[in-house]
Write an enzyme that holds these catalytic residues in place. Structure first.
Site, PDB file in Angstrom:
ATOM      1  N   HIS A 110       0.680  -1.302   0.088  1.00  0.00           N
ATOM      2  CA  HIS A 110      -0.019   0.180  -0.011  1.00  0.00           C
ATOM      3  C   HIS A 110       0.698   1.286   0.071  1.00  0.00           C
ATOM      4  O   HIS A 110       0.367   2.309  -0.443  1.00  0.00           O
ATOM      5  CB  HIS A 110      -0.784  -0.101   1.046  1.00  0.00           C
ATOM      6  CG  HIS A 110      -2.190  -0.918   0.822  1.00  0.00           C
ATOM      7  ND1 HIS A 110      -3.343  -0.437   1.366  1.00  0.00           N
ATOM      8  CD2 HIS A 110      -2.322  -2.164   0.277  1.00  0.00           C
ATOM      9  CE1 HIS A 110      -4.065  -1.423   1.113  1.00  0.00           C
ATOM     10  NE2 HIS A 110      -3.701  -2.447   0.437  1.00  0.00           N
ATOM     11  N   HIS A 289      -2.399 -12.460  -2.594  1.00  0.00           N
ATOM     12  CA  HIS A 289      -3.271 -13.066  -1.863  1.00  0.00           C
ATOM     13  C   HIS A 289      -3.165 -14.447  -1.608  1.00  0.00           C
ATOM     14  O   HIS A 289      -3.911 -15.244  -1.020  1.00  0.00           O
ATOM     15  CB  HIS A 289      -4.512 -13.050  -2.657  1.00  0.00           C
ATOM     16  CG  HIS A 289      -4.973 -11.499  -2.831  1.00  0.00           C
ATOM     17  ND1 HIS A 289      -6.346 -11.411  -3.375  1.00  0.00           N
ATOM     18  CD2 HIS A 289      -4.912 -10.552  -2.116  1.00  0.00           C
ATOM     19  CE1 HIS A 289      -6.631 -10.221  -3.393  1.00  0.00           C
ATOM     20  NE2 HIS A 289      -5.784  -9.664  -2.380  1.00  0.00           N
TER      21      HIS A 289
END
Length: 764
Positions: A110, A289
């Site tokens: 992020h 993920h």
């Protein structure tokens, strides 16, 4: 006031409760009058943005050498400290599965994922995740905890390890302890010391206290252009995130609608804007993920405010969760609950295997968010992150299902399913690109893990110099050869500036080094049309010189800059201010096959006030939403100019006649090619007045007050230096009776600065 200030002060507790502390319920103003210039005059050009994050904010001082400090580190020892920490757990914020690795991957991702190719802003480079607005975005929920957890490591190594470098290094270490082979790591990110007030993150007005429904917030989103479903439906430039307060896309689908195909559209748009192709996009999503879980045990409307407006005793931590312990099994981030794989702390291909092996049914998380679960009750389970012995069903997000239903993404997924080694390499290189894309040329990379021998196309490679540099005698001879071609001072200066001014300090791309002005796409830009015959003539000068030499060569890149220096010297002499313009040789010409045309196309300006250029089809201007002078300011910012440097540079370029099309706009002199202060004298004259020549006020003419005769013409990018108070104050200095000599000296200095902006091979 900015969105982080939109709070109300409770006079009993001194807590911020969603509205401005001045003026009751009125956001942005004291009683009866707003307190800021932006509130009073919203259209005022914010020239002060050029001076943000100045030396006064830096506690390390201007003499601090971060490169030297970083190179004192034992990087292996630093990594060992990080890896020991990652497999521990602290009581105030326990690690999922006894491993902070997945949480730290998210933090690093992020931080880096704010990068956008359109203007090079964002990325992990300055660790802006520490400051508003990024630190309080909905999508960055609980990254504040991640940074606080690694504070002891930052504290141990102090100023030798920046926050930007530490966050990315921690992400790399997290991948490595879970069995993933990273492609490499480079240090060299120097931290900012204040919030970024210059970056445009979107047109929406967002109330950070309104966490009751993210869906209601995004329905006010204004960044998409056209009608949904139409061919021209697209995201506003330069934005990259699909909605306000996101890094990429809403994991529940556009506007949380649960639509996988709509999610695929948003994913492709946003990842392309972040310089990723389809294969890199799938590698990043599927690779990321493979680890960890998503958190959604508590409804968003019960979670407290983000860090920037949290209570003082929270000490910079936000999103307080009042349910249970507020952490561990009660953790709340994006509202989606569960893990993608049975082993969330081990690198494997289970994410893609499960995505394609099972049919997925849409359901709701405990927090009410849209997510997906396997239709097969016998599908593998995943362990609870905190409660021993408890197992849960797997989870997918709408943005995961998108990879399965989109035909092109599906092809990439199937390739990775059938070749785990190819997937591993693709994710390794995509992660390296994600976390290093904003760092610029490899001369800025620091540390023993830098892969100097491997050039990647996104690094804008330039071949190593394989010849001796030209010396002072060669420079003098080449200047004579250049001027002997008959090329004008104006054309030479324009061409040199056109090459150098592609540089942008946001991601350290562009500039004259590499000689890309002679390559596609730059040679074909309409703004550069005037450079084509000049480059051809300069190439002939270079060829003739190089044929006479043994072991010594001059590159076209060097000669373009040298031509500009020769032109400025001639203009200085003709203006009565003779001086030598600095020139540093060493630029190297790159090749077309080493130039990513698509990525360099993003450097094409839509407004370049330095060359008085505005693209005909630039929608924000034609719609009246963004003025040319605002984008001119942005261009000056990307060139890292101060306000005085901006004024001096423009005044000199106008004196040199450096408009892209040879027009007379802003050329307030009858001595074109002579470095005079005529631009400033006319701009500040009280005997002249300006009149609009078109209804929108894009062009003007200068009229003599006494005779009414038109004398000069101009654009908004000329008149702003007389209309804006801060810029005019500098222009008046140069227009004074003693101003021309000062102007000449200052122009030479800023000219050399622009020519050297990309020379990281010779500067720190």
């Amino acid at each position: 006031m900015n969105i982080a200030d939109s709070s109300k002060l409770n006079t009993e507790t001194f807590e911020m409760q969603g509205k401005c502390p001045f003026g009751g319920d009125r956001i942005g103003g004291a009683v009866g009058s707003p307190p800021t210039l932006s509130d009073w005059y919203p259209n005022r050009l914010k020239v002060e943005l050029l001076h943000q994050n100045g030396p006064q904010a830096n506690p390390l001082g201007e003499d601090f050498d971060y490169k030297a400090a970083f190179e004192t580190l034992d990087l292996d020892a630093v990594k060992q400290d990080i890896k020991v920490f990652l497999t521990t757990s602290v009581a105030w914020w326990p690690s999922d599965y006894g491993n902070y690795g997945p949480q730290m991957i998210r933090m690093a991702w992020h931080a880096a994922g704010t990068y956008r190719i359109a203007d090079g802003r964002g990325g992990a480079g300055e660790a802006l995740q520490r400051f508003a607005p990024i630190n309080s975005w909905w999508d960055n929920g609980n990254t504040d905890k991640s940074r606080r957890l690694i504070w002891p490591i930052k504290q141990k190594y102090g100023s030798a390890l920046s926050w930007g470098d530490l966050m990315v290094l921690t992400g790399n270490c997290a991948l490595e302890i879970m069995g993933f082979p990273t492609y490499g790591y480079a240090g060299g990110r120097q931290d900012a010391w204040e919030a970024d007030n210059a970056t445009y993150w979107g047109p929406e007005i967002w109330d950070p206290n309104d966490v009751s429904s993210f869906d209601s917030m995004v329905t006010r989103d204004k960044r998409w252009r056209g009608q949904n479903g139409d061919a021209d439906y697209d995201l506003e430039n330069p934005l990259a995130a699909s909605h306000q307060a996101l890094i990429y896309v809403n994991p529940e689908g556009p506007y949380a609608n649960g639509d996988p195909m709509g999610s695929a559209r948003d994913i492709r748009t946003t990842f392309t804007r972040m310089a990723m192709n389809d294969e890199e996009t799938v590698a990043l999503i599927a690779g990321g993920h493979a680890f960890g879980k998503s958190h959604g045990m508590v409804s968003a409307d019960q979670v407290g405010p983000p860090p920037e407006i949290a209570p003082m005793e929270a000490m910079g931590l936000g999103w307080h969760n009042p349910k249970g312990t507020g952490f561990a099994q009660y953790t709340m981030t994006n509202g989606i609950e569960g893990s993608w794989t049975p082993n969330p702390t081990q690198w494997d291909n289970a994410y893609l295997e499960n995505l394609f092996k099972f049919e997925w049914v849409q359901t709701k998380s405990p927090a009410g968010a849209s997510q997906w679960t396997p239709a097969d009750p016998d599908a593998p389970k995943t362990p609870d992150a905190h409660l021993p012995g408890q197992m849960h069903g797997l989870m997918m997000m709408t943005s995961d299902i998108a990879l399965k239903v989109d035909p092109d993404y599906r092809k990439v997924c199937e390739k990775f399913l059938n070749d785990f080694d190819a997937f591993t390499l693709a994710f390794s290189k995509a992660w390296y690109k994600l976390t290093h894309r904003d760092m610029g040329p490899k001369e800025r990379y620091l540390g023993p893990e830098v892969k100097l021998e491997n050039d990647l196309l996104w690094q804008d490679p330039i071949p190593p110099r394989d010849h001796d540099l030209i010396d002072d005698g060669d420079v003098a001879a080449l200047k004579r050869d250049i001027l002997a071609t008959g090329l004008s001072v104006s054309d030479l200066a324009f061409t040199a500036f056109s090459a150098a001014s592609t540089y942008r300090d946001s991601d350290k791309r562009g500039g004259a080094n590499g000689g890309r002005l002679a390559l596609a796409p730059q040679k074909d830009w309409s703004i550069n049309r005037r450079t084509v015959p000049v480059v051809t003539a300069l190439q002939q000068v270079a060829d003739a010189f190089n044929e006479r030499q043994v072991g010594k060569r001059v590159s076209l890149a060097d000669l373009i800059v040298l031509g500009g220096c020769a032109a400025v010297e001639r203009a200085l002499a003709d203006g009565g201010h003779p001086a030598t313009v600095p020139f540093t040789p060493g630029r190297v010409d790159t090749r077309q096959d080493l130039t990513d045309i698509e990525m360099f196309t993003w450097l094409k300006p839509v407004v370049d006030g330095f060359r008085n250029y505005v693209a005909d089809n630039y929608a924000p201007i034609t719609s009246g939403r963004v003025s040319p002078e605002e984008l001119f300011l942005d261009k000056a910012y990307l060139l890292s100019l101060t306000a005085p440097e901006w004024v001096a540079l423009v005044g000199g370029l106008r004196a040199l006649g450096a408009n892209h099309d040879g027009s007379k706009h802003g050329i307030f002199t009858d001595r074109v090619g002579v470095l005079s202060n005529d631009f400033f004298v006319s701009l500040t004259s009280v005997d002249l007045e300006w009149r609009k020549t078109d209804p929108k006020g894009m062009t003007f003419e200068l009229v003599d007050r006494a005779s009414g005769a038109a004398k000069f013409t101009a654009t908004r990018c000329d008149l702003v230096f007389g209309s804006n108070a801060q810029l005019r104050s500098v222009a008046e200095v140069y227009a004074g009776s003693d101003g021309e000599a000062r102007f000449a000296k200052d122009f030479v200095k800023v000219w050399d600065k622009v020519m050297m902006l990309d020379r990281y091979d010779v500067r720190s």
